[in-house]
Design a protein around this motif. Structure first.
Motif, PDB file in Angstrom:
ATOM      1  N   UNK A 192       0.820  -1.232   0.000  1.00  0.00           N
ATOM      2  CA  UNK A 192       0.000   0.000   0.000  1.00  0.00           C
ATOM      3  C   UNK A 192       0.846   1.271   0.000  1.00  0.00           C
ATOM      4  N   UNK A 216       2.045   1.779  -3.572  1.00  0.00           N
ATOM      5  CA  UNK A 216       0.983   2.297  -4.442  1.00  0.00           C
ATOM      6  C   UNK A 216       0.701   3.754  -4.113  1.00  0.00           C
ATOM      7  N   UNK A 265       1.073   6.829  -6.733  1.00  0.00           N
ATOM      8  CA  UNK A 265      -0.153   7.482  -7.197  1.00  0.00           C
ATOM      9  C   UNK A 265      -0.346   8.879  -6.616  1.00  0.00           C
ATOM     10  N   UNK A 280       6.253  -1.729  -8.354  1.00  0.00           N
ATOM     11  CA  UNK A 280       5.715  -0.412  -8.698  1.00  0.00           C
ATOM     12  C   UNK A 280       6.873   0.421  -9.242  1.00  0.00           C
ATOM     13  N   UNK A 321      -6.821  -1.096  -3.010  1.00  0.00           N
ATOM     14  CA  UNK A 321      -6.033   0.139  -3.093  1.00  0.00           C
ATOM     15  C   UNK A 321      -4.544  -0.132  -3.237  1.00  0.00           C
ATOM     16  N   UNK A 322      -4.129  -1.397  -3.096  1.00  0.00           N
ATOM     17  CA  UNK A 322      -2.706  -1.736  -3.278  1.00  0.00           C
ATOM     18  C   UNK A 322      -2.339  -1.873  -4.746  1.00  0.00           C
ATOM     19  N   UNK A 323      -3.312  -1.709  -5.618  1.00  0.00           N
ATOM     20  CA  UNK A 323      -3.055  -1.956  -7.033  1.00  0.00           C
ATOM     21  C   UNK A 323      -1.960  -1.053  -7.576  1.00  0.00           C
ATOM     22  N   UNK A 324      -1.068  -1.610  -8.405  1.00  0.00           N
ATOM     23  CA  UNK A 324      -0.059  -0.745  -9.020  1.00  0.00           C
ATOM     24  C   UNK A 324      -0.640   0.195 -10.066  1.00  0.00           C
ATOM     25  N   UNK A 325      -1.870  -0.044 -10.483  1.00  0.00           N
ATOM     26  CA  UNK A 325      -2.486   0.815 -11.494  1.00  0.00           C
ATOM     27  C   UNK A 325      -3.343   1.871 -10.804  1.00  0.00           C
ATOM     28  N   UNK A 376      -4.606 -10.315  -1.816  1.00  0.00           N
ATOM     29  CA  UNK A 376      -3.224  -9.897  -2.093  1.00  0.00           C
ATOM     30  C   UNK A 376      -2.409 -11.088  -2.616  1.00  0.00           C
TER      31      UNK A 376
END
Lengths: 449, 161
Positions: A65, A68, A72, A147, B73-77, B111
């Motif tokens: 998290x 990310x 972002x 990432x 919300x951990x998505x890399x996108x 995850x």
């Protein structure tokens, strides 16, 4: 070669947990932050770990998290696979020259679909994350939660067969990509350059890295991690499930012969943590920890140690003198044990796997480029550590995490907050003195209540 | 329905993102842990590219429950979680229109190391199907619905609306 000139409030060097936290803390206050990471993904050492002590929370679940959020955040510009080339002072702060290494993949086009990775016919050992225990393709996304999710091509091993180009649905492969030289103006710098571990081959007495069943703590982290190379704990020489595992403490710290006289602070706790995890992964295994002192200094750490003892993990006081191998590659540990009455006896014990609790050494020497002096231990010198723990002797340059000295994840994150607060205070004082550039003032996007 | 009938007569679609749910499913397999064979795991890059029409068509074509396993919300996108939530909400509206039980579609954050949550989600879907059974087909579409059955649409291409 191309150049670019942009203004940022802070340059954060290093995208580990401490660097990410410092960048987030500054960005949340409205400062524009440029985060530069030399590897192809942020996450640092922490993303490779299995669990954190003493809560045994999943490391990946804490780090991902943050990664990310960093990538972002509107106020953070993330530059991975890049290195700071040169720093010079100007009237606004610092002129920073950054080398953006070629990925041979157009970042804006790559979607991280891994089609290129599946099409690539060649594999090389994954030394960066898995210590060569497994392999990755020549073109690859570093790991599943990397990432940014962008592929990187290892040009030194590439055959130029073009299969990745054919497989890529977005024409993102570019073999002609060149290094880019970018220029930024930063008003402050936060160093978060992290640490490396003592090399496994440093101690000749412990096999100098030649024994396959003598591994380091970080290697054991990967064996214990669910995303690790084997998916379970196996010993490297023959794939056998180890029935007897020993930890050798202070195998790279508190050792004048290595030039590492200091305590690395985390080794006791990570050894105890790994021993507890091994008890779960290999319920029948005997686990022994050979220690000089057990240092459990943090909140809940002593209880964690007591729990480990109650679980049946054997703690033996004594310094391991030597490790040798028998014909089956079983490590044999020669140790002088000290009993509770202070009596000593020298003994030899055979184990299936030995883990060296290697210590922390500095990852980078910032003295040359940043002019930040280093202390005797090689980490960044902090002139007023007790009062300003993140402030270096160079105006406008701050330090966080293990760049300042050995510390655990909790302390690294706390120090990131301290570094961000110090940097913010410095930026505010500069602004009051009229040194804030009009461009940056208009860019400030924080809304005060 | 009992569990054997559910396994024999129903299908569960799992949309698993490569950076989240699919790794969880992969870990489950590597751990030699078992889950029922009526699960169809589809690895996808991101859950944000599937339109409500995709889900309705999947129900139409034979799936009785769908679980979207993404990394939240951990998505890399950037924006994946928000967009996926919007799409699922839109799909719920369409499902109401078609009188479908909303529990048949579920969004779950899984995850890369979520072995147990993965198994729990599969078990939850199995239990749901034990309770409510397979989806009656053809779907009871209102005449004014813009979502025409596939056979009336004449092609099988899925376009973004």
């Amino acid at each position: 070669m191309s150049t670019n000139n942009s203004h940022v409030d802070a340059l954060v060097v290093g995208g580990g947990i401490s660097g990410m936290q410092a960048a987030l803390d500054l960005a949340d206050q409205g400062y524009k932050v440029l985060l530069v990471e030399r590897k192809s993904s942020i996450g640092g050492k922490m993303i490779d770990l299995s669990k954190v002590f003493p809560t045994l929370d999943c490391c990946s679940c804490i780090t991902t998290p943050k990664m990310s959020a960093t990538a972002h955040h509107d106020n953070i510009t993330l530059m991975t696979y890049s290195e700071v080339e040169a720093i010079s002072r100007n009237e606004d702060g610092f002129t920073v020259k950054i080398l953006k290494k070629p990925r041979y993949v157009i970042e804006d086009s790559c979607t991280g679909c891994r089609s290129c990775e599946l099409a690539c016919p060649l594999e090389v050992p994954d030394d960066e994350h898995e210590f060569g225990r497994t392999s990755h393709r020549i073109i690859y996304v570093p790991f599943s939660t990397a990432v940014p999710q962008k592929a990187v091509l290892d040009i030194d091993h590439c055959l130029f067969c073009g299969k990745c180009m054919q497989a890529c649905p977005s024409d993102a492969i570019d073999f002609t990509q060149q290094p880019e030289h970018l220029e930024y103006t930063a008003r402050s710098i936060v160093l978060a350059t992290g640490f490396e571990t003592t090399p496994l081959d440093a101690k000749k007495e412990y096999g100098a890295g030649q024994f396959r069943n003598v591994i380091s703590g970080m290697m054991m982290e990967r064996l214990l991690a669910p995303t690790g190379p084997y998916g379970r704990v196996l010993r490297p020489s023959d794939g056998k499930m180890p029935a007897s595992i020993a930890y050798v403490q202070c195998a790279g710290s508190r050792d004048q012969t290595l030039g590492v006289p200091y305590c690395s602070r985390v080794c006791c706790m990570y050894a105890i943590k790994q021993a507890m995890l091994l008890s779960g992964a290999l319920p029948m295994a005997e686990i022994t920890i050979y220690y000089m002192d057990i240092r459990t200094f943090g909140k809940g750490y002593e209880q964690f140690y007591q729990n480990a003892k109650a679980m049946g993990i054997e703690f033996l006081k004594g310094k391991v003198a030597k490790i040798r191998e028998d014909e089956n590659q079983n490590p044999i540990v020669r140790v002088e044990l000290i009993d509770e009455y202070g009596k000593t006896r020298v003994t030899e014990r055979q184990h299936d796997l030995v883990v060296l609790s290697v210590g922390m050494v500095p990852g980078y020497n910032p003295q040359g480029m940043y002019g930040v002096p280093i202390a005797e231990d090689g980490f960044v010198q902090l002139p007023d550590y007790n009062v300003f723990p993140a402030v270096t002797s160079q105006e406008g340059i701050f330090v966080t995490g293990t760049a300042a000295g050995p510390m655990d994840i909790v302390d690294s994150i706390m120090m990131a907050g301290a570094a961000a607060a110090s940097a913010a205070a410095y930026l505010e004082s500069k602004q009051k003195n009229g040194n804030r550039t009009p461009q940056n003032q208009s860019e400030r996007s924080v809304e005060y209540a | 329905m009992n569990r054997d009938e559910v396994i024999k007569n129903t299908k569960i679609l799992i949309l698993a993102t490569l950076s989240g749910g699919y790794r969880g499913a992969d870990m489950t397999g590597q751990g030699h842990l078992e889950y029922p064979p009526n699960t169809y795991i589809l690895p996808v890059m991101t859950s944000a590219i599937f339109t409500p029409k995709f889900y309705i068509d999947a129900f139409e074509k034979g799936f009785d429950a769908i679980t979207v396993m993404y990394s939240g919300t951990d998505s890399p996108y950037k924006g994946e979680s928000e967009r996926t939530a919007e799409i699922i909400n839109e799909t719920y509206e369409k499902m109401r229109e078609l009188n479908l039980d909303l529990r048949r579609l579920r969004l779950a954050a899984i995850c890369t190391v979520c072995v147990r949550p993965f198994l729990e989600e599969v078990e939850r879907a199995e239990k749901l199907l034990e309770e409510i059974g397979p989806l009656p087909r053809p779907l009871a579409r209102p005449k004014e619905s813009i979502y025409q059955p596939i056979e009336e649409r004449g092609d099988a291409t899925y376009v973004n609306e």
